[in-house]
Design a protein around this motif. Structure first.
Motif, PDB file in Angstrom:
ATOM      1  N   GLY A 289     -60.305 -43.691  -5.013  1.00  0.00           N
ATOM      2  CA  GLY A 289     -61.759 -43.786  -4.872  1.00  0.00           C
ATOM      3  C   GLY A 289     -62.147 -44.115  -3.440  1.00  0.00           C
ATOM      4  O   GLY A 289     -63.007 -43.459  -2.850  1.00  0.00           O
ATOM      5  N   PHE A 290     -61.470 -45.111  -2.854  1.00  0.00           N
ATOM      6  CA  PHE A 290     -61.798 -45.504  -1.475  1.00  0.00           C
ATOM      7  C   PHE A 290     -61.485 -44.370  -0.507  1.00  0.00           C
ATOM      8  O   PHE A 290     -62.249 -44.101   0.416  1.00  0.00           O
ATOM      9  CB  PHE A 290     -61.050 -46.781  -1.079  1.00  0.00           C
ATOM     10  N   ALA A 291     -60.356 -43.702  -0.752  1.00  0.00           N
ATOM     11  CA  ALA A 291     -59.975 -42.594   0.136  1.00  0.00           C
ATOM     12  C   ALA A 291     -61.048 -41.508   0.097  1.00  0.00           C
ATOM     13  O   ALA A 291     -61.478 -40.995   1.137  1.00  0.00           O
ATOM     14  CB  ALA A 291     -58.626 -42.031  -0.270  1.00  0.00           C
ATOM     15  N   ASN A 292     -61.524 -41.190  -1.095  1.00  0.00           N
ATOM     16  CA  ASN A 292     -62.557 -40.155  -1.223  1.00  0.00           C
ATOM     17  C   ASN A 292     -63.877 -40.599  -0.621  1.00  0.00           C
ATOM     18  O   ASN A 292     -64.604 -39.809  -0.016  1.00  0.00           O
ATOM     19  CB  ASN A 292     -62.768 -39.792  -2.690  1.00  0.00           C
ATOM     20  N   MET A 293     -64.182 -41.904  -0.800  1.00  0.00           N
ATOM     21  CA  MET A 293     -65.426 -42.436  -0.255  1.00  0.00           C
ATOM     22  C   MET A 293     -65.431 -42.256   1.260  1.00  0.00           C
ATOM     23  O   MET A 293     -66.410 -41.809   1.845  1.00  0.00           O
ATOM     24  CB  MET A 293     -65.518 -43.923  -0.591  1.00  0.00           C
ATOM     25  N   TYR A 294     -64.281 -42.565   1.879  1.00  0.00           N
ATOM     26  CA  TYR A 294     -64.156 -42.446   3.327  1.00  0.00           C
ATOM     27  C   TYR A 294     -64.332 -40.991   3.759  1.00  0.00           C
ATOM     28  O   TYR A 294     -65.084 -40.685   4.679  1.00  0.00           O
ATOM     29  CB  TYR A 294     -62.783 -42.981   3.743  1.00  0.00           C
ATOM     30  N   THR A 295     -63.649 -40.073   3.054  1.00  0.00           N
ATOM     31  CA  THR A 295     -63.747 -38.651   3.410  1.00  0.00           C
ATOM     32  C   THR A 295     -65.176 -38.162   3.254  1.00  0.00           C
ATOM     33  O   THR A 295     -65.708 -37.462   4.120  1.00  0.00           O
ATOM     34  CB  THR A 295     -62.840 -37.808   2.492  1.00  0.00           C
ATOM     35  N   ASP A 296     -65.824 -38.553   2.148  1.00  0.00           N
ATOM     36  CA  ASP A 296     -67.205 -38.129   1.892  1.00  0.00           C
ATOM     37  C   ASP A 296     -68.129 -38.609   2.995  1.00  0.00           C
ATOM     38  O   ASP A 296     -68.989 -37.874   3.470  1.00  0.00           O
ATOM     39  CB  ASP A 296     -67.701 -38.722   0.563  1.00  0.00           C
ATOM     40  N   LYS A 297     -67.936 -39.868   3.392  1.00  0.00           N
ATOM     41  CA  LYS A 297     -68.801 -40.465   4.388  1.00  0.00           C
ATOM     42  C   LYS A 297     -68.681 -39.702   5.699  1.00  0.00           C
ATOM     43  O   LYS A 297     -69.671 -39.378   6.344  1.00  0.00           O
ATOM     44  CB  LYS A 297     -68.410 -41.929   4.584  1.00  0.00           C
ATOM     45  N   LYS A 298     -67.421 -39.386   6.051  1.00  0.00           N
ATOM     46  CA  LYS A 298     -67.194 -38.641   7.283  1.00  0.00           C
ATOM     47  C   LYS A 298     -67.863 -37.266   7.226  1.00  0.00           C
ATOM     48  O   LYS A 298     -68.499 -36.837   8.187  1.00  0.00           O
ATOM     49  CB  LYS A 298     -65.686 -38.491   7.528  1.00  0.00           C
ATOM     50  N   ALA A 299     -67.729 -36.632   6.068  1.00  0.00           N
ATOM     51  CA  ALA A 299     -68.314 -35.302   5.904  1.00  0.00           C
ATOM     52  C   ALA A 299     -69.835 -35.383   6.002  1.00  0.00           C
ATOM     53  O   ALA A 299     -70.485 -34.532   6.604  1.00  0.00           O
ATOM     54  CB  ALA A 299     -67.904 -34.725   4.563  1.00  0.00           C
ATOM     55  N   ARG A 300     -70.401 -36.457   5.420  1.00  0.00           N
ATOM     56  CA  ARG A 300     -71.851 -36.607   5.421  1.00  0.00           C
ATOM     57  C   ARG A 300     -72.365 -36.845   6.837  1.00  0.00           C
ATOM     58  O   ARG A 300     -73.373 -36.268   7.254  1.00  0.00           O
ATOM     59  CB  ARG A 300     -72.256 -37.764   4.506  1.00  0.00           C
ATOM     60  N   ILE A 301     -71.622 -37.675   7.587  1.00  0.00           N
ATOM     61  CA  ILE A 301     -72.041 -37.936   8.961  1.00  0.00           C
ATOM     62  C   ILE A 301     -72.058 -36.632   9.747  1.00  0.00           C
ATOM     63  O   ILE A 301     -73.007 -36.336  10.472  1.00  0.00           O
ATOM     64  CB  ILE A 301     -71.095 -38.971   9.623  1.00  0.00           C
ATOM     65  N   ALA A 302     -71.005 -35.830   9.564  1.00  0.00           N
ATOM     66  CA  ALA A 302     -70.920 -34.555  10.279  1.00  0.00           C
ATOM     67  C   ALA A 302     -72.088 -33.654   9.910  1.00  0.00           C
ATOM     68  O   ALA A 302     -72.693 -33.004  10.767  1.00  0.00           O
ATOM     69  CB  ALA A 302     -69.601 -33.875   9.950  1.00  0.00           C
ATOM     70  N   LYS A 303     -72.420 -33.666   8.616  1.00  0.00           N
ATOM     71  CA  LYS A 303     -73.509 -32.827   8.123  1.00  0.00           C
ATOM     72  C   LYS A 303     -74.851 -33.304   8.693  1.00  0.00           C
ATOM     73  O   LYS A 303     -75.661 -32.498   9.160  1.00  0.00           O
ATOM     74  CB  LYS A 303     -73.540 -32.901   6.594  1.00  0.00           C
ATOM     75  N   ASP A 304     -75.047 -34.631   8.675  1.00  0.00           N
ATOM     76  CA  ASP A 304     -76.284 -35.204   9.207  1.00  0.00           C
ATOM     77  C   ASP A 304     -76.471 -34.827  10.659  1.00  0.00           C
ATOM     78  O   ASP A 304     -77.572 -34.484  11.106  1.00  0.00           O
ATOM     79  CB  ASP A 304     -76.246 -36.736   9.092  1.00  0.00           C
ATOM     80  N   ARG A 305     -75.370 -34.872  11.419  1.00  0.00           N
ATOM     81  CA  ARG A 305     -75.433 -34.573  12.829  1.00  0.00           C
ATOM     82  C   ARG A 305     -75.881 -33.119  13.035  1.00  0.00           C
ATOM     83  O   ARG A 305     -76.724 -32.829  13.876  1.00  0.00           O
ATOM     84  CB  ARG A 305     -74.060 -34.793  13.454  1.00  0.00           C
TER      85      ARG A 305
END
Lengths: 187, 226
Positions: free
Chosen positions: B191-207
């Motif tokens: 769960g934590f591993a996925n949370m981290y990956t998701d967050k990174k993906a979201r930041i990239a998307k937001d940018r």
């Protein structure tokens, strides 16, 4: 046709090479493995009969049992290896018995796969220690909840009654077979 | 010609990006069963890595010669041979550890991480790349087992690598060294591993979105000026 030959050739060559390699590794490792096992058995034999200095396996007994001799080469007791079903799998026990099989010197759990933290307490001193100098005749009995009061009685572990009972049953079973052998003077 | 990644990436991808346990969710049976302590996890990881690297090298060297119709049988025989060697060596030299790991060493034969790598990678890449890939995947597998084993050993038996780390007042949680503890630890970690990956993906998307909005605003301003 060509593919078939290729397939057969590939698997045959692989099989021969793998077999040869494994035979070589096995040749190197099997004496070492046998040595490890022997050392472990020896350690357990002398652990359950502390005054033991040498031992001899009794042949044709149908199960593992050793005569243990003390320093002056006189018989100081028997080391019995016996197994049976525990709560989750086989429990294998090494028990030291005195000459007339009336008393246990001590026991050692050789292998078990009981519940961690509950059943595995049979390998710990509070439970195992109860068998030191325990009288075995007519048989070992167990009590639940109250401390053991008789000379042939032990108290079961709270939360691991089945495992505790299994240990007692295995010991009783092994000792009974040993007594038979004794009666036939095969010991 | 497909795009080739650098050799370093070939090794590093196994540790996080396609970590066999947390990302590919492969080889869970040994991963959950043996991780009651760090030592067990480490030994299992090292044994699996040895088998993986040896098999990958051999299969990748012979990839053009292995008939594709019988490749799976071929892979299994190669893997089984190396597993048996590892098992015998451990029994001869490290009897205690071999006893603790029980049947899980022979069971590396059917560990899908290893067969999966042969099928997906070694049978179509050069030996050097395959060995690097195998080392990376092996390291990822070992690290995952150490992480699982570490959490379970500290909470379940108060020790780390056999050394006591928590005070005696801490009552060990038995459940952590039982199978249920393996599932709990594994689920939370994944769960934590996925949370981290998701967050990174979201930041990239937001940018990306931010850049787009900025561009549109500039366009509007330009139009307004005109």
């Amino acid at each position: 046709m060509k593919t078939i030959i290729h397939m057969i050739a590939a698997l045959t060559i692989l099989g021969i090479l793998a077999g040869g390699l494994l035979a070589y590794v096995n040749g190197w490792s099997s004496p070492l493995i046998a040595e490890n096992e022997r050392k472990e058995t020896e350690r357990a034999i002398f652990l359950v009969i502390p005054e033991g200095k040498s031992y001899e396996r009794i042949q044709n007994a149908g199960f593992e049992v050793y005569k243990v001799f003390d320093e002056s080469k006189s018989l100081s007791g028997y080391s019995l290896v016996y197994d049976g079903n525990g709560f989750q799998g086989k429990i294998k026990i090494m028990a030291g018995l005195n000459n007339n099989l009336e008393k246990i010197t001590s026991i050692e759990i050789l292998s078990q796969v009981e519940t961690p933290g509950l059943g595995t307490k049979i390998t710990e001193e509070p439970f195992k220690g109860q068998f030191n100098h325990l009288i075995t005749s007519p048989s070992i009995i167990w009590v639940k909840g109250t401390p053991a009061s008789k000379e042939n009685e032990i108290q079961t572990i709270t939360g691991a009654t089945i495992t505790s009972k299994a240990v007692v049953d295995i010991l009783n079973g092994g000792i009974a077979r040993l007594r038979e052998l004794k009666a036939r003077e095969a010991l | 010609m497909k795009k080739q990644v650098t050799l370093a990436r070939e090794f590093l991808k196994g540790i996080w990006e396609i970590n066999p346990v947390f990302k590919q969710v492969l080889g869970l049976c040994p991963a959950l069963a043996v991780t009651v302590s760090v030592v067990n996890g480490l030994a299992m990881g090292v044994a699996a890595t040895f088998v993986l690297v040896c098999s990958s090298f051999l299969i990748s060297s012979l990839r053009k010669w292995i008939p594709s119709q019988v490749r799976i049988a071929f892979f299994i025989v190669v893997i089984a041979t190396f597993v048996t060697i590892a098992d015998l060596v451990m029994k001869a030299k490290l009897p205690e550890l071999s006893k603790a790991l029980g049947p899980f060493i022979p069971l590396i034969v059917v560990n899908c991480v290893i067969l999966g790598r042969q099928e997906a990678f070694s049978s179509r890449n050069k030996p050097l790349r395959s060995v690097l890939d195998a080392l990376g995947i092996g390291a990822g597998f070992t690290l995952a087992l150490i992480a699982l084993g570490g959490v379970r050993e500290v909470i379940g038996s108060r020790t780390f690598f056999g050394f006591p780390v928590l005070p005696d007042q801490f009552e060990p949680w038995l459940i952590m060294i039982l199978p249920a503890g393996a599932f709990l630890t594994f689920g939370l970690m994944m769960g934590f591993a996925n949370m981290y990956t998701d967050k990174k993906a979201r930041i990239a998307k937001d940018r990306q979105l931010g850049k787009l909005i900025l561009k549109q605003e500039r366009q509007l301003i330009k139009e307004a000026e005109v």
